[in-house]
Structures are given as structure tokens and as C-alpha cells.
Motif scaffolding. Structure first.
Motif, short mmCIF file in Angstrom:
data_model
loop_
_atom_site.label_atom_id
_atom_site.label_comp_id
_atom_site.label_asym_id
_atom_site.label_seq_id
_atom_site.Cartn_x
_atom_site.Cartn_y
_atom_site.Cartn_z
N GLY A 38 0.82 -1.21 0.00
CA GLY A 38 0.00 0.00 0.00
C GLY A 38 0.85 1.25 0.00
N PHE A 39 1.94 1.23 0.78
CA PHE A 39 2.84 2.39 0.81
C PHE A 39 3.48 2.61 -0.56
N PHE A 40 3.92 1.52 -1.20
CA PHE A 40 4.56 1.65 -2.51
C PHE A 40 3.57 2.21 -3.52
N GLY A 41 2.32 1.72 -3.48
CA GLY A 41 1.31 2.23 -4.42
C GLY A 41 0.98 3.68 -4.17
N SER A 42 1.02 4.12 -2.91
CA SER A 42 0.66 5.50 -2.58
C SER A 42 1.68 6.50 -3.11
N LEU A 43 2.88 6.05 -3.40
CA LEU A 43 3.92 6.97 -3.89
C LEU A 43 3.61 7.52 -5.27
N ILE A 44 2.62 6.93 -5.94
CA ILE A 44 2.28 7.39 -7.29
C ILE A 44 1.71 8.81 -7.28
N ILE A 45 1.25 9.28 -6.12
CA ILE A 45 0.70 10.64 -6.08
C ILE A 45 1.78 11.69 -6.32
N PHE A 46 3.04 11.27 -6.17
CA PHE A 46 4.14 12.22 -6.41
C PHE A 46 4.55 12.24 -7.87
N ALA A 47 3.90 11.39 -8.70
CA ALA A 47 4.27 11.32 -10.11
C ALA A 47 4.20 12.66 -10.84
N PRO A 48 3.13 13.47 -10.62
CA PRO A 48 3.05 14.75 -11.34
C PRO A 48 4.17 15.72 -10.97
N LEU A 49 4.88 15.45 -9.87
CA LEU A 49 5.95 16.35 -9.46
C LEU A 49 7.27 16.03 -10.16
N THR A 50 7.30 14.90 -10.86
CA THR A 50 8.52 14.49 -11.55
C THR A 50 8.51 15.00 -12.98
N PRO A 51 9.68 15.15 -13.60
CA PRO A 51 9.75 15.66 -14.99
C PRO A 51 9.47 14.59 -16.03
N PHE A 52 9.20 13.36 -15.60
CA PHE A 52 9.02 12.27 -16.55
C PHE A 52 7.53 12.12 -16.89
N ALA A 53 7.21 12.22 -18.17
CA ALA A 53 5.81 12.15 -18.61
C ALA A 53 5.24 10.75 -18.47
N MET A 54 6.10 9.74 -18.58
CA MET A 54 5.62 8.36 -18.58
C MET A 54 4.99 7.95 -17.25
N VAL A 55 5.36 8.64 -16.16
CA VAL A 55 4.83 8.24 -14.85
C VAL A 55 3.34 8.54 -14.73
N SER A 56 2.79 9.32 -15.63
CA SER A 56 1.36 9.61 -15.60
C SER A 56 0.58 8.77 -16.59
N SER A 57 1.25 7.86 -17.28
CA SER A 57 0.60 7.04 -18.29
C SER A 57 -0.14 5.87 -17.66
N THR A 58 -1.10 5.34 -18.40
CA THR A 58 -1.87 4.19 -17.92
C THR A 58 -0.99 2.96 -17.75
N ILE A 59 -0.05 2.76 -18.66
CA ILE A 59 0.84 1.60 -18.58
C ILE A 59 1.65 1.64 -17.28
N PHE A 60 2.12 2.83 -16.92
CA PHE A 60 2.92 2.94 -15.69
C PHE A 60 2.07 2.63 -14.47
N LYS A 61 0.81 3.08 -14.48
CA LYS A 61 -0.08 2.82 -13.34
C LYS A 61 -0.38 1.34 -13.21
N ILE A 62 -0.54 0.66 -14.36
CA ILE A 62 -0.74 -0.79 -14.33
C ILE A 62 0.51 -1.48 -13.78
#
Length: 305
Positions: A38-62
Motif C-alpha cells: 500500500g505504501f509503494f502504491g501510494s507513492l504514485i501521487i508524487f508522479a506529477p511532481l517528476t519531470p518524466f511524462a511516462m509516470v502519468s501514463s496508464t501503462i505505468f499505473k498498471i
């Protein structure tokens, strides 16, 4: 900025989803692994703060959800993993529906679309009420857990899983047992029913010299001196049949007692033998013992008397 509240809410719900998956599948994974996932999954909320566009993609979330499942339950084989992942997604969609219901019941003012996609809000500028965290989460937890408990409470007449404690020299050992009506193994001398237990689940509680006896019955028959003195009066050999093989022998021992937990009942009996087999009884670790149905009957009659 409500980043800390968003992270807390996301962590709690990710842990809830993994916990419900564990609950439904009866996986015997550690709770700390569930919360770590759960902690690892919750870290995805910081994705928009990173310069990498791929972290907001559906594939990355899967990809993140796959890692969450592996962290929580491990990877034993492909079928085991796919079942875990499928139930995790099922729980996610079901809980999402409960969230919509909580949203309408509590009449929050913020936009519904944002509420459904809290982990992915850009900029984190949408207000999230602490009332929603304090009240909404327990409501969803209660509704989700009790809904899935209805599936657990469906009774299987022939076979069922129960918890039990085996006591060896007053040391309790917790096991998960499958009550199997096909198990009709008795000791021909004492007429006691025999339950089958995997050697792996008891190996740490057995003396080293005794493990070889359970691995190879011939060692016990050829040289009884290999058995520790305190175990001599507990061991016996019982004939049993395996599909395709006749005239097999299994080494059994007499425990101090066995306590079974079935349907909120606590049953206890000493009139049982435990046969050890050097193999896994369940490929996905759902159970590690096979319980003779007569054991439950005997335990209930002892309780009544």
C-alpha cells in the motif's frame, strides 16, 4: 496544498484494497507486506511532481499495481500471480463503487471526477476534507469488508478450511487445515483418525534427527535409536494408500492435543494422530494440513460430554 492528506488517503485505500484481496483469497501473507504494498502504491501521487511524462501514463499505473500485488503476496507461479492481480482489480472496482456511494451520502462539494481520481490530481489544489478521511474511510472499510465476508461465510459441505493449533510438548503450532471427507485414514491399532501435515510446516519444531525419520520411514523401521527418547512413545507407523500406489507406510506422532476453530466454535481433542508427509499439500499455500472429518466429530462429542 493538501499533498500530505492526499497521500494518507491514498495509502489507506491502497492498503485496504490489498487487505481485502488477502481476505478473499485467504492468502497467508504477512500484514506488514500488505501495508508495504500500500505504501509503494501510494507513492504514485508524487508522479506529477517528476519531470518524466511516462509516470502519468496508464501503462505505468498498471505496472505499479502489478508491483503492489507482488510485494504483498509474492510471485510463486504465473497462475497464482494472475489470480491475485485479477481479484485485486475486482476489489478496486467494487470499492470504487462504494466510494461513489459515500460521496453522494456525505454530499461533498468538490468535483466528483476529481474525487474518483485523487491519486492523479494535477497540482493537488482540490480541497479534501478531514471529515472525509475520518468518516469516509471507516465507512468504506466496513462496507467492503462485510460485503466480502458474505462470500467467506458460504459453507462448503464436503471440504472447508479451518484454523487449528497442534500442541507438541505444550508448544502450540498454528496451521490451516482442509477438512477432507476423502481422508479416511485410521491407525489400525488405536482406531484414532490421522490428519496429514506437511513436514515443512512443522520442521522448525522438530529435532534434526527426527526430520530424517519423517522423510524416510525406513530409517525408523531399521534403526529406532535414531529417535530421541522423549519421542519414542509418541511415534507409530500407519499403512496408507496413495493413488496408484498400495502398501505405503507413514510415520505418525501423538500430539498433546489439537484445538480446532470452526464456525466460531473452539473444539479440542487428544484422540488424534498426525502423519507427516515430505511434500506440499497445497501448491499455493492455502492449507498445510488435511483434517480427517472424524476428528471434528470426536472433538464435538468430547465438548458435549
Amino acid at each position: 496544498m493538501y499533498l500530505d492528506i492526499i497521500w494518507l488517503l491514498n495509502f489507506l485505500f491502497d492498503s485496504l484494497l490489498l487487505y481485502l484481496t488477502r481476505f478473499i483469497l485467504k492468502r497467508r501473507t504477512k500484514k506488514w507486506r500488505v501495508f508495504l504494498g500500500g505504501f509503494f502504491g501510494s507513492l504514485i501521487i508524487f508522479a506529477p511532481l517528476t519531470p518524466f511524462a511516462m509516470v502519468s501514463s496508464t501503462i505505468f499505473k498498471i505496472f505499479i499495481s502489478i508491483l503492489m500485488v507482488i510485494i504483498a503476496f509474492g510471485f510463486k507461479r504465473m497462475k497464482y500471480f494472475l489470480v491475485n492481480l485479477a481479484v485485486f482489480y475486482l476489489v478496486t472496482f467494487a470499492t470504487g463503487g462504494a466510494m461513489i456511494g459515500v460521496h453522494y451520502l456525505m454530499n461533498f462539494d468538490y468535483n466528483l471526477a476529481n474525487a474518483l481520481f485523487l491519486p492523479y490530481i494535477q497540482g493537488f489544489g482540490d480541497p479534501i476534507s478531514w471529515i472525509f478521511v475520518i468518516l469516509g474511510f471507516p465507512i468504506v472499510w466496513y462496507l467492503s469488508k462485510n460485503t466480502f465476508e458474505q462470500f467467506e461465510n458460504v459453507k462448503i459441505q464436503a471440504d472447508q478450511l479451518i484454523d487449528l493449533d497442534v500442541f507438541i510438548f505444550h508448544q502450540p503450532i498454528r496451521l490451516k487445515g482442509l477438512v477432507d471427507s476423502g481422508n479416511q485414514l485410521y491407525d489400525p491399532l488405536t482406531k484414532r483418525p490421522v490428519m496429514i501435515v506437511s513436514l515443512d510446516s512443522l520442521s522448525e519444531y522438530l529435532p534434526n534427527e527426527l526430520r530424517s525419520v519423517f522423510e524416510n520411514v525406513n530409517q525408523f523401521l531399521d534403526d529406532e535409536n535414531v529417535v530421541p527418547v522423549e519421542w519414542m512413545n509418541r511415534l507409530s507407523v500407519v499403512p496408507y494408500r496413495v493413488v496408484g500406489q498400495d502398501h505405503q507406510l507413514i510415520v505418525t506422532f501423538r500430539p498433546d492435543k489439537v484445538i480446532l476453530y470452526q464456525d466460531k466454535e473452539v473444539l479440542q481433542t487428544e484422540k488424534v494422530l498426525i502423519g507427516i508427509v515430505n511434500q506440499k499439500l497445497s501448491s499455493d499455500d492455502t492449507f498445510d494440513s488435511i483434517i480427517h472429518p472424524k476428528i471434528i466429530t470426536i472433538a464435538k462429542s468430547q465438548q458435549v460430554s
